[in-house]
Motif scaffolding. Structure first.
Motif, PDB file in Angstrom:
ATOM      1  N   VAL B 196       0.847  -1.189   0.000  1.00 35.00           N
ATOM      2  CA  VAL B 196       0.000   0.000   0.000  1.00 35.00           C
ATOM      3  C   VAL B 196       0.881   1.236   0.000  1.00 35.00           C
ATOM      4  O   VAL B 196       1.811   1.351   0.805  1.00 35.00           O
ATOM      5  CB  VAL B 196      -0.935   0.021   1.232  1.00 35.00           C
ATOM      6  CG1 VAL B 196      -1.657   1.365   1.338  1.00 35.00           C
ATOM      7  CG2 VAL B 196      -1.955  -1.111   1.165  1.00 35.00           C
ATOM      8  N   ALA B 197       0.597   2.152  -0.916  1.00 34.84           N
ATOM      9  CA  ALA B 197       1.315   3.427  -0.953  1.00 34.84           C
ATOM     10  C   ALA B 197       0.313   4.546  -0.738  1.00 34.84           C
ATOM     11  O   ALA B 197      -0.767   4.537  -1.349  1.00 34.84           O
ATOM     12  CB  ALA B 197       2.012   3.603  -2.297  1.00 34.84           C
ATOM     13  N   GLY B 206      -0.556  23.984   7.063  1.00 34.39           N
ATOM     14  CA  GLY B 206       0.223  22.875   7.628  1.00 34.39           C
ATOM     15  C   GLY B 206      -0.640  21.842   8.336  1.00 34.39           C
ATOM     16  O   GLY B 206      -0.117  20.941   8.989  1.00 34.39           O
ATOM     17  N   GLU B 207      -1.953  21.945   8.211  1.00 32.34           N
ATOM     18  CA  GLU B 207      -2.844  21.037   8.943  1.00 32.34           C
ATOM     19  C   GLU B 207      -3.926  20.412   8.055  1.00 32.34           C
ATOM     20  O   GLU B 207      -4.211  19.230   8.158  1.00 32.34           O
ATOM     21  CB  GLU B 207      -3.544  21.787  10.096  1.00 32.34           C
ATOM     22  CG  GLU B 207      -2.619  22.132  11.266  1.00 32.34           C
ATOM     23  CD  GLU B 207      -2.153  20.896  12.034  1.00 32.34           C
ATOM     24  OE1 GLU B 207      -2.701  19.799  11.805  1.00 32.34           O
ATOM     25  OE2 GLU B 207      -1.224  21.026  12.855  1.00 32.34           O
ATOM     26  N   THR B 208      -4.540  21.239   7.210  1.00 36.28           N
ATOM     27  CA  THR B 208      -5.676  20.737   6.426  1.00 36.28           C
ATOM     28  C   THR B 208      -5.179  19.915   5.238  1.00 36.28           C
ATOM     29  O   THR B 208      -4.276  20.335   4.526  1.00 36.28           O
ATOM     30  CB  THR B 208      -6.524  21.922   5.917  1.00 36.28           C
ATOM     31  OG1 THR B 208      -6.746  22.787   7.017  1.00 36.28           O
ATOM     32  CG2 THR B 208      -7.843  21.447   5.346  1.00 36.28           C
ATOM     33  N   VAL B 209      -5.798  18.764   5.053  1.00 29.07           N
ATOM     34  CA  VAL B 209      -5.367  17.892   3.955  1.00 29.07           C
ATOM     35  C   VAL B 209      -5.833  18.484   2.620  1.00 29.07           C
ATOM     36  O   VAL B 209      -7.017  18.733   2.419  1.00 29.07           O
ATOM     37  CB  VAL B 209      -5.953  16.474   4.129  1.00 29.07           C
ATOM     38  CG1 VAL B 209      -5.595  15.588   2.939  1.00 29.07           C
ATOM     39  CG2 VAL B 209      -5.466  15.852   5.441  1.00 29.07           C
ATOM     40  N   SER B 210      -4.871  18.732   1.731  1.00 33.16           N
ATOM     41  CA  SER B 210      -5.239  19.285   0.422  1.00 33.16           C
ATOM     42  C   SER B 210      -5.413  18.173  -0.610  1.00 33.16           C
ATOM     43  O   SER B 210      -6.172  18.308  -1.551  1.00 33.16           O
ATOM     44  CB  SER B 210      -4.172  20.273  -0.047  1.00 33.16           C
ATOM     45  OG  SER B 210      -2.922  19.631  -0.090  1.00 33.16           O
ATOM     46  N   GLN B 211      -4.687  17.087  -0.426  1.00 33.84           N
ATOM     47  CA  GLN B 211      -4.727  16.025  -1.428  1.00 33.84           C
ATOM     48  C   GLN B 211      -4.239  14.717  -0.803  1.00 33.84           C
ATOM     49  O   GLN B 211      -3.338  14.724   0.019  1.00 33.84           O
ATOM     50  CB  GLN B 211      -3.771  16.433  -2.547  1.00 33.84           C
ATOM     51  CG  GLN B 211      -3.714  15.488  -3.704  1.00 33.84           C
ATOM     52  CD  GLN B 211      -2.623  15.932  -4.688  1.00 33.84           C
ATOM     53  OE1 GLN B 211      -2.588  17.083  -5.121  1.00 33.84           O
ATOM     54  NE2 GLN B 211      -1.731  15.031  -5.004  1.00 33.84           N
ATOM     55  N   THR B 212      -4.866  13.626  -1.204  1.00 35.82           N
ATOM     56  CA  THR B 212      -4.402  12.312  -0.741  1.00 35.82           C
ATOM     57  C   THR B 212      -4.365  11.374  -1.916  1.00 35.82           C
ATOM     58  O   THR B 212      -5.205  11.470  -2.819  1.00 35.82           O
ATOM     59  CB  THR B 212      -5.403  11.681   0.255  1.00 35.82           C
ATOM     60  OG1 THR B 212      -5.763  12.653   1.183  1.00 35.82           O
ATOM     61  CG2 THR B 212      -4.787  10.510   0.980  1.00 35.82           C
ATOM     62  N   ARG B 213      -3.424  10.469  -1.885  1.00 32.37           N
ATOM     63  CA  ARG B 213      -3.424   9.420  -2.903  1.00 32.37           C
ATOM     64  C   ARG B 213      -3.238   8.078  -2.215  1.00 32.37           C
ATOM     65  O   ARG B 213      -2.400   7.945  -1.318  1.00 32.37           O
ATOM     66  CB  ARG B 213      -2.300   9.640  -3.891  1.00 32.37           C
ATOM     67  CG  ARG B 213      -2.482  10.942  -4.640  1.00 32.37           C
ATOM     68  CD  ARG B 213      -1.744  10.859  -5.922  1.00 32.37           C
ATOM     69  NE  ARG B 213      -1.694  12.155  -6.558  1.00 32.37           N
ATOM     70  CZ  ARG B 213      -0.564  12.752  -6.862  1.00 32.37           C
ATOM     71  NH1 ARG B 213       0.593  12.183  -6.586  1.00 32.37           N
ATOM     72  NH2 ARG B 213      -0.587  13.909  -7.485  1.00 32.37           N
ATOM     73  N   ILE B 214      -4.037   7.134  -2.636  1.00 31.00           N
ATOM     74  CA  ILE B 214      -3.983   5.799  -2.042  1.00 31.00           C
ATOM     75  C   ILE B 214      -3.887   4.784  -3.176  1.00 31.00           C
ATOM     76  O   ILE B 214      -4.768   4.739  -4.048  1.00 31.00           O
ATOM     77  CB  ILE B 214      -5.249   5.526  -1.204  1.00 31.00           C
ATOM     78  CG1 ILE B 214      -5.355   6.557  -0.071  1.00 31.00           C
ATOM     79  CG2 ILE B 214      -5.229   4.097  -0.650  1.00 31.00           C
ATOM     80  CD1 ILE B 214      -6.664   6.504   0.697  1.00 31.00           C
ATOM     81  N   ALA B 215      -2.820   4.005  -3.187  1.00 31.74           N
ATOM     82  CA  ALA B 215      -2.683   2.952  -4.194  1.00 31.74           C
ATOM     83  C   ALA B 215      -2.491   1.624  -3.485  1.00 31.74           C
ATOM     84  O   ALA B 215      -1.758   1.533  -2.507  1.00 31.74           O
ATOM     85  CB  ALA B 215      -1.496   3.237  -5.108  1.00 31.74           C
ATOM     86  N   VAL B 216      -3.189   0.622  -3.981  1.00 36.88           N
ATOM     87  CA  VAL B 216      -3.108  -0.711  -3.384  1.00 36.88           C
ATOM     88  C   VAL B 216      -2.620  -1.675  -4.454  1.00 36.88           C
ATOM     89  O   VAL B 216      -3.116  -1.650  -5.585  1.00 36.88           O
ATOM     90  CB  VAL B 216      -4.499  -1.146  -2.861  1.00 36.88           C
ATOM     91  CG1 VAL B 216      -4.433  -2.567  -2.299  1.00 36.88           C
ATOM     92  CG2 VAL B 216      -4.986  -0.185  -1.783  1.00 36.88           C
ATOM     93  N   GLY B 217      -1.646  -2.490  -4.092  1.00 33.38           N
ATOM     94  CA  GLY B 217      -1.106  -3.430  -5.077  1.00 33.38           C
ATOM     95  C   GLY B 217      -0.984  -4.832  -4.520  1.00 33.38           C
ATOM     96  O   GLY B 217      -1.093  -5.051  -3.306  1.00 33.38           O
ATOM     97  N   ALA B 218      -0.752  -5.757  -5.397  1.00 30.88           N
ATOM     98  CA  ALA B 218      -0.486  -7.176  -5.122  1.00 30.88           C
ATOM     99  C   ALA B 218      -1.729  -8.004  -4.783  1.00 30.88           C
ATOM    100  O   ALA B 218      -1.724  -9.209  -4.958  1.00 30.88           O
ATOM    101  CB  ALA B 218       0.586  -7.383  -4.039  1.00 30.88           C
ATOM    102  N   VAL B 219      -2.791  -7.350  -4.302  1.00 33.06           N
ATOM    103  CA  VAL B 219      -3.995  -8.126  -3.952  1.00 33.06           C
ATOM    104  C   VAL B 219      -4.857  -8.432  -5.173  1.00 33.06           C
ATOM    105  O   VAL B 219      -5.717  -9.311  -5.132  1.00 33.06           O
ATOM    106  CB  VAL B 219      -4.867  -7.419  -2.879  1.00 33.06           C
ATOM    107  CG1 VAL B 219      -4.137  -7.365  -1.553  1.00 33.06           C
ATOM    108  CG2 VAL B 219      -5.285  -6.033  -3.338  1.00 33.06           C
ATOM    109  N   GLY B 220      -4.660  -7.669  -6.227  1.00 34.11           N
ATOM    110  CA  GLY B 220      -5.471  -7.847  -7.431  1.00 34.11           C
ATOM    111  C   GLY B 220      -4.582  -7.940  -8.652  1.00 34.11           C
ATOM    112  O   GLY B 220      -3.377  -8.142  -8.527  1.00 34.11           O
ATOM    113  N   PRO B 221      -5.144  -7.791  -9.846  1.00 32.92           N
ATOM    114  CA  PRO B 221      -4.363  -8.002 -11.061  1.00 32.92           C
ATOM    115  C   PRO B 221      -3.323  -6.916 -11.347  1.00 32.92           C
ATOM    116  O   PRO B 221      -2.384  -7.148 -12.100  1.00 32.92           O
ATOM    117  CB  PRO B 221      -5.420  -8.033 -12.170  1.00 32.92           C
ATOM    118  CG  PRO B 221      -6.623  -7.361 -11.598  1.00 32.92           C
ATOM    119  CD  PRO B 221      -6.576  -7.579 -10.123  1.00 32.92           C
TER     120      PRO B 221
END
Ligand SMILES: Cc1cc2nc3c(=O)[nH]c(=O)nc-3n(C[C@H](O)[C@H](O)[C@H](O)COP(=O)(O)OP(=O)(O)OC[C@H]3O[C@@H](n4cnc5c(N)ncnc54)[C@H](O)[C@@H]3O)c2cc1C
Ligand code: FES
Ligand code: FES
Lengths: 162, 300
Positions: B196-197, B206-221
């Motif tokens: 997971v990345a 310095g506090e409010t989230v402006s952007q998030t990225r979530i990548a999941v690998g190996a569990v699927g194709p």
């Protein structure tokens, strides 16, 4: 220009000795070492880079000889387990493996010792966590690993205090 | 034992591409050989020519002229990447990812290009590169093109490579300001069961989230970006009680929506559980790193 070949001349050093041979490009390093050079300390088991019994050092770095084409060793310095002792005097890592009973059937031992050698060259005083991590690709079915960890620690102490 | 083949050493990338285009399936790109030789041992592939791309100057890591974009040559080995990133604090996620790959022998020999071009789903780099919106550079007999990593890794063992293509580089865009990335992997076999990345970026406060990225690998194709989970976190105040609530929502969204496939690593249920746990943990690490990055920037 594309150079296409079926055989290659390789000049390399194996345990300090100059070697000059022609090999088929399909030949694996483990076969070159075991069959052509008769150095049978390097073993083969899984054949898929998982177990580590075929570990040799190419220019000091561990590789799986079972999945490395022999012609790639042209110009390189190769170390196998046979190159470690000087005469009847064991290398400190070999001695530490003996002293800690870190070898039983012995099949994993050459690879384990060569991997240890490259670890200690990288980090003269690795902690146990680092040792476990570095050696995770060398499997042993006999010892339960604890004596191996102790042997690596002992070897690193002896090498540092020599 | 390996069946007969010949080694082709091209003099340039162009020559390599032409040779590959001319010989089609009879020729295969050969880099470290850690996957290719195994597939040949198993008779899954039987190329007549291995086209060695290791001596074409495709190795090495460099910064673009702006100094922020990073270009990784396709034949850079895992060990080279591991060593490069270990000495640079901003690249800790790359160091974590590379350190976890295989074992030291495979890392010495295997390349980043070979890893991506094989398309093996149980792998690490593609997942981190997805979270970074990285691209790959492909050279063919007619020129070069760049593809986003998501448009390159198409399915298990399937990529956008066509006959005559050589991957020449991986390009990582600059990180957003005040951001942190984490890569976590878990597994009990040689290759990862899950990777997971996550990346978290903060507003100038310095506090409010402006952007998030979530990548999941190996569990699927293939590695997958989980956008519904990403959006759960945007606008959330990362230093208050809002954050753990939002992370819990994001993690469960990821577990629900992610594509998973049962295999020797575990059942579908088990893998969804892993997705939830590891997305959660990776977001916490990325948040801490984003805060550290924001503090460093504020101090400058
Ligand atoms: C025991 C073991 C454990 C492993 N564990 C992990 C792990 O934990 N995580 C992980 O991510 N990976 C893992 N791997 C995979 C490893 O990362 C890859 O084997 C390696 O990176 C492949 O690189 P290579 O240079 O050896 O590729 P090669 O074997 O030379 O090539 C692989 C494929 O890509 C093609 N190719 C190679 N380079 C190019 C190029 N530049 N352009 C176009 N096509 C190209 C080849 O034709 C071939 O089809 C593991 C592998 C082994 C054997
Ligand atoms: S025989 Fe080479 S790693 Fe097992
Ligand atoms: S001593 Fe027997 S496998 Fe290690």
């Amino acid at each position: 220009m594309n150079r296409v070949s079926e055989r290659r001349r390789i000049r390399c050093k194996v345990n300090g000795h100059d070697i000059d041979r022609e090999v088929p490009v399909t030949q694996l390093l483990v076969d070159f070492i075991r069959e052509d050079l008769n150095l049978t300390g390097t073993k083969r088991s899984c054949d898929v880079q998982v177990c580590g019994v075929c570990t040799v050092l190419v220019d000091g770095r561990p590789v799986s000889a079972c999945t490395y084409l022999a012609f790639e060793a042209d110009g390189a310095e190769i170390q196998t387990i046979e190159g470690l002792a000087s005469g009847s005097e064991l290398h400190p890592i070999q001695q530490a493996f003996l002293d800690e009973n870190a070898t039983q059937c012995g099949y994993c031992t050459p690879g384990m010792i060569l991997a240890t050698k490259s670890l200690l060259e990288d980090d003269a005083q690795p902690n146990r966590e680092r040792i476990r991590d570095y050696l995770k690709g060398n499997l042993c079915r006999c010892t339960g690993y604890q004596p191996i960890l102790s042997a690596v620690v002992l070897a690193s102490e002896r090498i540092r205090h020599d | 034992m390996l069946k007969s083949f010949r080694i082709c050493e091209p003099g340039s990338v162009e020559e390599a591409c032409e040779f590959l285009a001319q010989h089609g399936l009879a020729a295969a790109v050969y880099a470290g050989g850690t996957e290719l030789l195994l597939a040949m041992k198993e008779d899954l592939l039987a190329p007549e020519y291995l086209v060695d791309v290791k001596h074409l100057g495709l190795g090495g890591i460099s910064f673009s002229s702006s100094g922020r974009e990073v270009r990784i040559g396709a034949t850079t080995t895992h060990r080279e990447l591991e060593a490069w990133s270990a000495s640079r604090s901003q690249w800790e996620a790359l160091a974590e990812m590379e350190h976890g790959v295989a074992n030291v022998r495979v890392r010495n020999q295997g390349t980043i290009g070979g890893n991506l071009c094989f398309g093996e789903p149980h792998a690490d780099p593609g997942t981190l590169l997805s979270a970074w919106d990285a691209s790959v550079e492909i050279t063919d007999p007619h020129g070069r093109r760049q593809l986003p990593i998501g448009g390159f890794l198409l399915d298990e063992f399937a990529t956008a490579l066509a006959e005559g293509d050589v991957m020449t580089a991986v390009v990582i865009p600059p990180a957003p300001a005040r951001s942190g990335t984490a890569y976590l992997r878990f597994g009990f076999l040689e290759r990862p069961t899950i990777g997971v990345a996550t990346q978290v970026a903060l507003d100038p406060d310095g506090e409010t989230v402006s952007q998030t990225r979530i990548a999941v690998g190996a569990v699927g194709p293939r590695p997958e970006r989980i956008e519904p989970a990403e959006s759960e976190l945007v606008g959330v105040h990362s230093g208050t009680g809002e954050w753990p609530m939002a992370v819990a929502r994001a993690a469960s969204r990821a577990a629900e929506t992610c594509t998973v496939a049962a295999d020797a690593h575990g059942s579908e249920d088990y893998k969804r559980h892993l997705v939830e746990v590891f997305v959660w943990r990776a977001l916490e690490v990325a948040r801490a790193r984003a805060h550290a990055d924001a503090a460093r920037n504020a101090g400058q």
